[in-house]
Design a protein around this motif. Structure first.
Motif, PDB file in Angstrom:
ATOM      1  N   ASP A 163       9.507  -2.635  -7.812  1.00  0.00           N
ATOM      2  CA  ASP A 163       9.912  -3.287  -7.563  1.00  0.00           C
ATOM      3  C   ASP A 163      11.142  -3.205  -6.695  1.00  0.00           C
ATOM      4  OD1 ASP A 163       7.483  -4.879  -8.845  1.00  0.00           O
ATOM      5  OD2 ASP A 163       9.526  -5.359 -10.595  1.00  0.00           O
ATOM      6  N   VAL A 164      11.699  -2.671  -6.968  1.00  0.00           N
ATOM      7  CA  VAL A 164      12.896  -2.365  -5.868  1.00  0.00           C
ATOM      8  C   VAL A 164      12.792  -1.616  -4.877  1.00  0.00           C
ATOM      9  CG1 VAL A 164      15.060  -0.980  -6.607  1.00  0.00           C
ATOM     10  CG2 VAL A 164      14.305  -2.081  -7.735  1.00  0.00           C
ATOM     11  N   LEU A 165      11.266  -0.433  -4.592  1.00  0.00           N
ATOM     12  CA  LEU A 165      11.411   0.231  -3.641  1.00  0.00           C
ATOM     13  C   LEU A 165      10.754  -1.427  -2.954  1.00  0.00           C
ATOM     14  CD1 LEU A 165      10.896   2.789  -2.286  1.00  0.00           C
ATOM     15  CD2 LEU A 165       7.932   2.551  -3.285  1.00  0.00           C
ATOM     16  N   ILE A 166       9.613  -1.825  -3.279  1.00  0.00           N
ATOM     17  CA  ILE A 166       9.302  -2.606  -2.495  1.00  0.00           C
ATOM     18  C   ILE A 166      10.157  -4.078  -1.525  1.00  0.00           C
ATOM     19  CG2 ILE A 166       7.671  -5.016  -2.369  1.00  0.00           C
ATOM     20  CD1 ILE A 166       6.193  -3.919  -4.567  1.00  0.00           C
ATOM     21  N   LYS A 167      11.154  -4.360  -2.674  1.00  0.00           N
ATOM     22  CA  LYS A 167      12.169  -5.131  -2.216  1.00  0.00           C
ATOM     23  C   LYS A 167      12.913  -4.749  -1.009  1.00  0.00           C
ATOM     24  CE  LYS A 167      12.394  -8.405  -5.969  1.00  0.00           C
ATOM     25  NZ  LYS A 167      13.327  -9.338  -6.820  1.00  0.00           N
ATOM     26  N   ARG A 168      13.425  -3.267  -1.325  1.00  0.00           N
ATOM     27  CA  ARG A 168      13.947  -2.908  -0.202  1.00  0.00           C
ATOM     28  C   ARG A 168      12.930  -2.775   0.941  1.00  0.00           C
ATOM     29  NH1 ARG A 168      16.991   2.101  -3.694  1.00  0.00           N
ATOM     30  NH2 ARG A 168      18.353   0.042  -4.923  1.00  0.00           N
ATOM     31  N   TRP A 182       0.838  -1.309   0.107  1.00  0.00           N
ATOM     32  CA  TRP A 182      -0.043  -0.022   0.436  1.00  0.00           C
ATOM     33  C   TRP A 182       1.169   1.377   0.419  1.00  0.00           C
ATOM     34  CZ3 TRP A 182      -0.213   4.099   3.613  1.00  0.00           C
ATOM     35  CH2 TRP A 182      -1.032   4.912   3.489  1.00  0.00           C
ATOM     36  N   LEU A 183       2.234   0.921   0.820  1.00  0.00           N
ATOM     37  CA  LEU A 183       3.044   2.115   0.864  1.00  0.00           C
ATOM     38  C   LEU A 183       3.652   2.720   0.016  1.00  0.00           C
ATOM     39  CD1 LEU A 183       4.027   4.294   3.025  1.00  0.00           C
ATOM     40  CD2 LEU A 183       5.778   2.409   3.406  1.00  0.00           C
ATOM     41  N   ALA A 184       3.865   1.388  -1.271  1.00  0.00           N
ATOM     42  CA  ALA A 184       4.189   1.667  -2.622  1.00  0.00           C
ATOM     43  C   ALA A 184       3.614   2.315  -3.514  1.00  0.00           C
ATOM     44  CB  ALA A 184       4.880   0.590  -3.411  1.00  0.00           C
ATOM     45  N   GLY A 185       2.499   1.955  -3.270  1.00  0.00           N
ATOM     46  CA  GLY A 185       1.514   3.082  -4.365  1.00  0.00           C
ATOM     47  C   GLY A 185       0.347   1.926  -5.413  1.00  0.00           C
TER      48      GLY A 185
END
Length: 100
Positions: free
Chosen positions: A41-46, A30-33
């Motif tokens: 994908d990179v943001l979610i993995k981090r 949800w935070l990733a938007g």
């Protein structure tokens, strides 16, 4: 004795994290938007790397609880962090075998 307690706490932490990680991953998604962009994908993995920290914190609390239940009068942070590492290792094996 400490290794036995650490392995026991590690397996309990693994089971607890299988339950706890679901709402955390939903919140990160949800935070990733909702937008579909290149770095999502990179943001979610981090952001999912916070699960390692949560695993260690949960392992410390479960280790403290087990030590209180079996009436051992010392708390070893190294053994509780070892239990967290065991939980992460069990999850890695689980992910390889069952493709979770």
């Amino acid at each position: 004795m400490n290794n036995v307690i650490a392995f026991f706490v590690g397996t309990i932490t693994f089971v607890a994290m299988m339950i706890i990680k679901i709402p955390i991953k939903r919140f990160i998604l949800w935070l990733a938007g909702p937008e579909d962009y290149d770095g999502k994908d990179v943001l979610i993995k981090r952001c999912n790397s916070v699960l390692f920290v949560v695993t260690m914190v949960v392992a410390v609390f479960i280790y403290w609880g087990v030590v209180q239940i079996i009436n051992v009068h010392h708390f070893k942070l190294c053994c509780s962090l070892n239990a967290g590492a065991i939980a992460i290792a069990i999850y890695a094996v689980y992910e390889q075998w069952f493709g979770a």
